[in-house]
Design a protein around this motif. Structure first.
Motif, mmCIF file in Angstrom:
data_model
loop_
_atom_site.group_PDB
_atom_site.id
_atom_site.type_symbol
_atom_site.label_atom_id
_atom_site.label_comp_id
_atom_site.label_asym_id
_atom_site.label_seq_id
_atom_site.Cartn_x
_atom_site.Cartn_y
_atom_site.Cartn_z
ATOM 1 N N TYR A 224 0.732 -0.961 0.386
ATOM 2 C CA TYR A 224 -0.168 0.165 -0.016
ATOM 3 C C TYR A 224 0.959 1.314 0.025
ATOM 4 O O TYR A 224 1.019 2.137 -0.964
ATOM 5 N N HIS A 225 1.915 1.318 0.931
ATOM 6 C CA HIS A 225 2.735 2.689 1.045
ATOM 7 C C HIS A 225 3.811 2.669 -0.025
ATOM 8 O O HIS A 225 4.026 3.927 -0.618
ATOM 9 N N ASP A 228 0.921 4.238 -2.715
ATOM 10 C CA ASP A 228 0.226 5.464 -2.232
ATOM 11 C C ASP A 228 1.269 6.146 -2.669
ATOM 12 O O ASP A 228 1.164 7.425 -2.936
ATOM 13 N N GLN A 229 3.414 6.492 -2.670
ATOM 14 C CA GLN A 229 3.883 6.900 -3.355
ATOM 15 C C GLN A 229 3.954 7.369 -4.490
ATOM 16 O O GLN A 229 4.870 8.353 -4.812
ATOM 17 N N ARG A 255 -7.678 8.172 -4.581
ATOM 18 C CA ARG A 255 -7.098 7.465 -4.952
ATOM 19 C C ARG A 255 -5.995 6.343 -3.949
ATOM 20 O O ARG A 255 -5.645 5.527 -4.631
ATOM 21 N N ARG A 256 -6.150 7.198 -3.327
ATOM 22 C CA ARG A 256 -5.585 5.755 -1.745
ATOM 23 C C ARG A 256 -7.311 4.229 -1.366
ATOM 24 O O ARG A 256 -5.919 3.704 -0.902
ATOM 25 N N ASP A 257 -8.058 4.772 -1.783
ATOM 26 C CA ASP A 257 -8.966 3.714 -1.900
ATOM 27 C C ASP A 257 -8.415 3.135 -3.271
ATOM 28 O O ASP A 257 -8.531 1.556 -3.020
ATOM 29 N N ALA A 259 -5.148 2.176 -4.182
ATOM 30 C CA ALA A 259 -4.415 1.936 -3.980
ATOM 31 C C ALA A 259 -3.848 0.972 -2.635
ATOM 32 O O ALA A 259 -3.711 -0.212 -2.619
ATOM 33 N N ALA A 260 -5.680 0.981 -1.741
ATOM 34 C CA ALA A 260 -5.539 -0.198 -1.146
ATOM 35 C C ALA A 260 -6.422 -1.672 -1.522
ATOM 36 O O ALA A 260 -5.880 -2.430 -1.273
ATOM 37 N N ASP A 359 -10.712 3.494 5.465
ATOM 38 C CA ASP A 359 -9.441 2.658 6.547
ATOM 39 C C ASP A 359 -9.597 1.977 6.756
ATOM 40 O O ASP A 359 -8.834 0.988 7.469
ATOM 41 N N LEU A 362 -7.004 -1.138 5.494
ATOM 42 C CA LEU A 362 -5.506 -0.605 6.291
ATOM 43 C C LEU A 362 -5.755 -0.760 7.788
ATOM 44 O O LEU A 362 -4.970 -1.636 8.281
#
Length: 410
Positions: A224-225, A228-229, A255-257, A259-260, A359, A362
């Motif tokens: 994920y990290h 996310d980068q 966008r973080r959804d 990535a997850a 979240d 995560l």
């Protein structure tokens, strides 16, 4: 594809080729092998109702058959273009990870490379295959004592070509040195065809370890990290709403959804340990019970496994403990734990479907799936324990919870 929140989580595992090891009593991959329609999915669930995650598998397959949302041509084109741009951006991120002298960055690159292409059309697929091989070799070289790298080598070298140079047995020996207190490490030695003294030696060593934990949460956070980068394309409000409609979410997608979701799909595709080999060594099957002398070690191992953050580990462990302790004084404790699990799981997932917490994935990786479900229930003011006398509708589970034995017809 329109799926409820945990529906697309399960579907990611199905589409990602999850290598669940075991038999149909604990293995969604085998119980639902070859199933493609909603009607077909309900048949194995009826035959194997205690398959861990079986209800969610059925929901994922049935939801996939539901009418798909219709987008205007411009919206459809925007969705397709965003996905192309996103793949290219993550391919660029993989290229950057491969320049770093960190084993975890190289491990992430090895796992991401087969899925995410670089710019360049036809050449991209060949690059990603070679990149996975190169990055995983670098991860092993840079992190000879990194437990997560060793776990991945022992469990599932990423990609067929990347497997060249992998040595799962050597990796397992490193894990035994790096994590001697983790029963999961020692249980990796269980293989088909071992003689009884060797099986009992492995069980005894695993039972002496004070803990049990698999590395999938740690792996999910790493991926994920890394994702996310990446400098991914922005998601416009209209695109966020259209993508949410595709996924059945009641809120815009960020966008973080994405990535997850992508990290979860890759993590789910990692081979899980052979739960069935442990069950074969510890639980009577086909009226051929294992030697009674194994029972104390098996109880110790399953007791550790019942604390693992993975729900499938807890489900397998508690079902097995209910059977192993059916006549013991502590049997009531394990049957109540099993009852609580089968209350909390569907209740929590129903709320996850309704709320789709941003979240949730995560939290599942960081704190464990059970902690994530409890958090959703607590936030909603729902009880964390089943009402007095509550039992699941499934006949086999009811029998295990009330007697510690499967129904007589089993």
């Amino acid at each position: 594809m329109r799926l409820r929140f945990h529906g697309w989580m399960v579907l990611a595992g199905i589409c990602g080729g999850s290598a669940w090891a075991g038999d149909a009593s604990s293995d969604p991959g085998q119980a639902f092998a070859g199933v493609t329609t909603c009607a077909e999915a309900r048949q194995p669930l009826a035959r194997h109702p205690d398959v861990a995650g079986g209800d969610a598998h059925v929901e994922a397959i049935c939801a996939a058959e539901a009418p798909q949302p219709r987008h205007e041509p411009d919206a459809q084109a925007e969705i397709r273009q965003w996905h192309r741009d996103n793949v290219a951006a993550i391919g660029q991120q993989v290229r950057g990870l491969m320049t770093l002298q960190d084993p975890r960055d190289q491990l992430a690159a090895a796992l991401l490379a087969p899925t995410y292409q670089l710019e360049g059309g036809e050449a991209a697929g060949e690059w990603t295959t070679d990149a996975a091989t190169t990055a995983f070799a670098a991860a092993r070289r840079l992190g000879p004592d990194d437990p997560l790298v060793a776990w991945m080598e022992a469990l599932d070298c990423p990609g067929a070509k990347a497997a060249a140079g992998c040595d799962p047995q050597a990796a397992l020996q490193r894990l035994q040195r790096l994590e001697p207190d983790n029963a999961a490490v020692w249980l990796q030695q269980l293989q088909d065809g071992l003689d009884e003294p060797e099986v009992e030696r492995i069980l005894s060593r695993a039972a002496a370890a004070p803990g049990y934990q698999l590395p999938l949460g740690e792996l999910g956070l790493l991926l994920y990290h890394s994702l996310d980068q990446a400098v991914v394309p922005p998601i416009s409000p209209g695109l966020a709403a259209a993508m949410a409609l595709d996924m059945g979410l009641a809120r815009p997608v960020g966008r973080r959804d994405m990535a997850a979701i992508h990290a979860m799909a890759l993590t789910t595709a990692v081979a899980l340990p052979a739960y069935a080999r442990l069950q074969h060594a510890c639980i009577a099957e086909d009226d051929v019970p294992p030697p009674a002398r194994r029972r104390p070690a098996c109880i110790e191992i399953y007791t550790r496994m019942a604390q693992d953050p993975l729900l499938i580990s807890q489900t397998v462990a508690l079902s097995s403990l209910a059977r192993l302790t059916a006549e013991a004084p502590d049997g009531a404790h394990w049957r109540e734990r099993l009852r609580g699990l089968h209350w909390l799981w569907p209740q929590g997932l129903e709320l996850v479907n309704a709320q789709a917490p941003a979240d949730y994935i995560l939290t599942s990786w960081r704190d464990g799936e059970m902690a994530a479900l409890k958090g959703v229930l607590a936030a909603a003011g729902s009880p964390l324990a089943p009402p007095h006398g509550w039992l699941p509708e499934n006949e086999r589970l009811r029998s295990l919870i009330t007697t510690g034995r499967p129904p007589t017809q089993d």
